[in-house]
Scaffold this motif. Sequence first.
Motif, PDB file in Angstrom:
ATOM      1  N   VAL A 108       0.846  -1.190   0.000  1.00 47.89           N
ATOM      2  CA  VAL A 108       0.000   0.000   0.000  1.00 47.89           C
ATOM      3  C   VAL A 108       0.885   1.244   0.000  1.00 47.89           C
ATOM      4  CG1 VAL A 108      -1.769   1.312   1.227  1.00 47.89           C
ATOM      5  CG2 VAL A 108      -1.830  -1.194   1.264  1.00 47.89           C
ATOM      6  N   LEU A 109       0.668   2.108  -0.974  1.00 47.07           N
ATOM      7  CA  LEU A 109       1.301   3.428  -1.011  1.00 47.07           C
ATOM      8  C   LEU A 109       0.191   4.453  -0.882  1.00 47.07           C
ATOM      9  CD1 LEU A 109       3.705   5.370  -1.510  1.00 47.07           C
ATOM     10  CD2 LEU A 109       3.199   5.177  -3.960  1.00 47.07           C
ATOM     11  N   PHE A 126       3.942  10.784   1.758  1.00 42.78           N
ATOM     12  CA  PHE A 126       3.718   9.480   1.139  1.00 42.78           C
ATOM     13  C   PHE A 126       4.138   8.395   2.128  1.00 42.78           C
ATOM     14  CE2 PHE A 126       4.137  12.407  -2.362  1.00 42.78           C
ATOM     15  CZ  PHE A 126       3.165  11.974  -3.273  1.00 42.78           C
ATOM     16  N   PHE A 127       3.283   7.394   2.277  1.00 39.85           N
ATOM     17  CA  PHE A 127       3.524   6.295   3.204  1.00 39.85           C
ATOM     18  C   PHE A 127       3.439   4.979   2.432  1.00 39.85           C
ATOM     19  CE2 PHE A 127       1.517   9.824   5.337  1.00 39.85           C
ATOM     20  CZ  PHE A 127       2.245   9.984   6.517  1.00 39.85           C
ATOM     21  N   ALA A 128       4.465   4.156   2.538  1.00 40.86           N
ATOM     22  CA  ALA A 128       4.486   2.867   1.841  1.00 40.86           C
ATOM     23  C   ALA A 128       4.731   1.760   2.855  1.00 40.86           C
ATOM     24  CB  ALA A 128       5.564   2.842   0.769  1.00 40.86           C
ATOM     25  N   LYS A 139      16.613   3.193   0.997  1.00 39.02           N
ATOM     26  CA  LYS A 139      16.072   1.869   1.302  1.00 39.02           C
ATOM     27  C   LYS A 139      15.331   1.873   2.632  1.00 39.02           C
ATOM     28  CE  LYS A 139      19.582  -0.915  -1.110  1.00 39.02           C
ATOM     29  NZ  LYS A 139      20.585  -2.009  -0.945  1.00 39.02           N
ATOM     30  N   TRP A 140      14.278   1.086   2.673  1.00 35.36           N
ATOM     31  CA  TRP A 140      13.562   0.825   3.918  1.00 35.36           C
ATOM     32  C   TRP A 140      13.426  -0.678   4.053  1.00 35.36           C
ATOM     33  CZ3 TRP A 140      11.462   2.778   8.324  1.00 35.36           C
ATOM     34  CH2 TRP A 140      10.480   2.013   8.973  1.00 35.36           C
ATOM     35  N   GLU A 141      13.818  -1.212   5.207  1.00 39.54           N
ATOM     36  CA  GLU A 141      13.738  -2.650   5.436  1.00 39.54           C
ATOM     37  C   GLU A 141      13.058  -2.900   6.772  1.00 39.54           C
ATOM     38  OE1 GLU A 141      16.976  -5.323   4.076  1.00 39.54           O
ATOM     39  OE2 GLU A 141      17.130  -5.845   6.214  1.00 39.54           O
ATOM     40  N   ALA A 142      12.092  -3.803   6.785  1.00 41.53           N
ATOM     41  CA  ALA A 142      11.338  -4.059   8.010  1.00 41.53           C
ATOM     42  C   ALA A 142      10.604  -5.392   7.899  1.00 41.53           C
ATOM     43  CB  ALA A 142      10.341  -2.929   8.262  1.00 41.53           C
ATOM     44  N   CYS A 172       6.601   2.563   8.685  1.00 39.16           N
ATOM     45  CA  CYS A 172       6.611   2.326   7.242  1.00 39.16           C
ATOM     46  C   CYS A 172       7.584   3.324   6.601  1.00 39.16           C
ATOM     47  CB  CYS A 172       5.207   2.491   6.662  1.00 39.16           C
ATOM     48  SG  CYS A 172       4.435   4.090   7.010  1.00 39.16           S
ATOM     49  N   LEU A 173       7.740   3.210   5.295  1.00 40.10           N
ATOM     50  CA  LEU A 173       8.551   4.189   4.569  1.00 40.10           C
ATOM     51  C   LEU A 173       7.754   5.487   4.447  1.00 40.10           C
ATOM     52  CD1 LEU A 173      10.983   4.985   2.776  1.00 40.10           C
ATOM     53  CD2 LEU A 173       9.729   4.008   0.839  1.00 40.10           C
TER      54      LEU A 173
END
Length: 242
Positions: free
Chosen positions: A143-144, A156-158, A186-189, A207-208
């Motif tokens: 989901v963005l 913006f949230f991804a 980069k976002w890692e989770a 989130c990103l």
Amino acid sequence: MLFFTQCFGAVLDLIHLRFQHYKAKRVFSAAGQLVCVVNPTHSLKYASTRCAAAQAPAEQGVLPPCHHHEAVHDPQLVPCTCPLFSCQWEGHLEVVVSHLRQTHRIDILQGAEIVFLATDMHLPAPTDWIIMHSCLGHQFLLVLRKQEKHEGHPQFFATMMLIGTPTQADNFTYRLELNRNQRRLKWEATPRSVLECVDSVISDGDCLVLNTSLAQLFSDNGSLAIGIAITTSKVHSAEAEI
């Protein structure tokens, strides 16, 4: 003449999408990555309903969309996980994917690594881009969302949600990557379970998160390409070896 104009316009749209698809593949050149062009869903009706429910006092008996599952007596039933609509559907986890594909026409891509190409980033908030991602024997929901947490300042949230339980979600790690003009972010989770509310994930900031200026740095002609990779977590892999 009108028919010719409409056909010509459709051809131009197709050429534009193919060009965007090519650019995304050029930026994310890793072998095996699939590119999916995702159009936004911007519903004023959805936005007004959502905002009204979120701001209404509790004594009026109006609850935000995320809370309607609290009244469900069967703990195995979950509400519709699609954040785009105030859908009253409820069902078991194993039929969530069928509901999203058949009722909400959400596309699903196969592969461990894909590219999510969101178009029309300039549209006013709230706007959503959504797709399902199938890999490693499970389905995920990306989901963005473009949303204003403060009036006049959209962000913006991804996030990635596993269509499964929280315990299953802990077995995976997802990575979101933006890459353009010699810049990389980069976002890692660990993905969250769809049993949790997408709105809550965004509100928590787990989130990103991109502000408008940062999103513009990575966007190209109003489109934002996000590389997505999903792997099993190291803890889970180590347990499997033991």
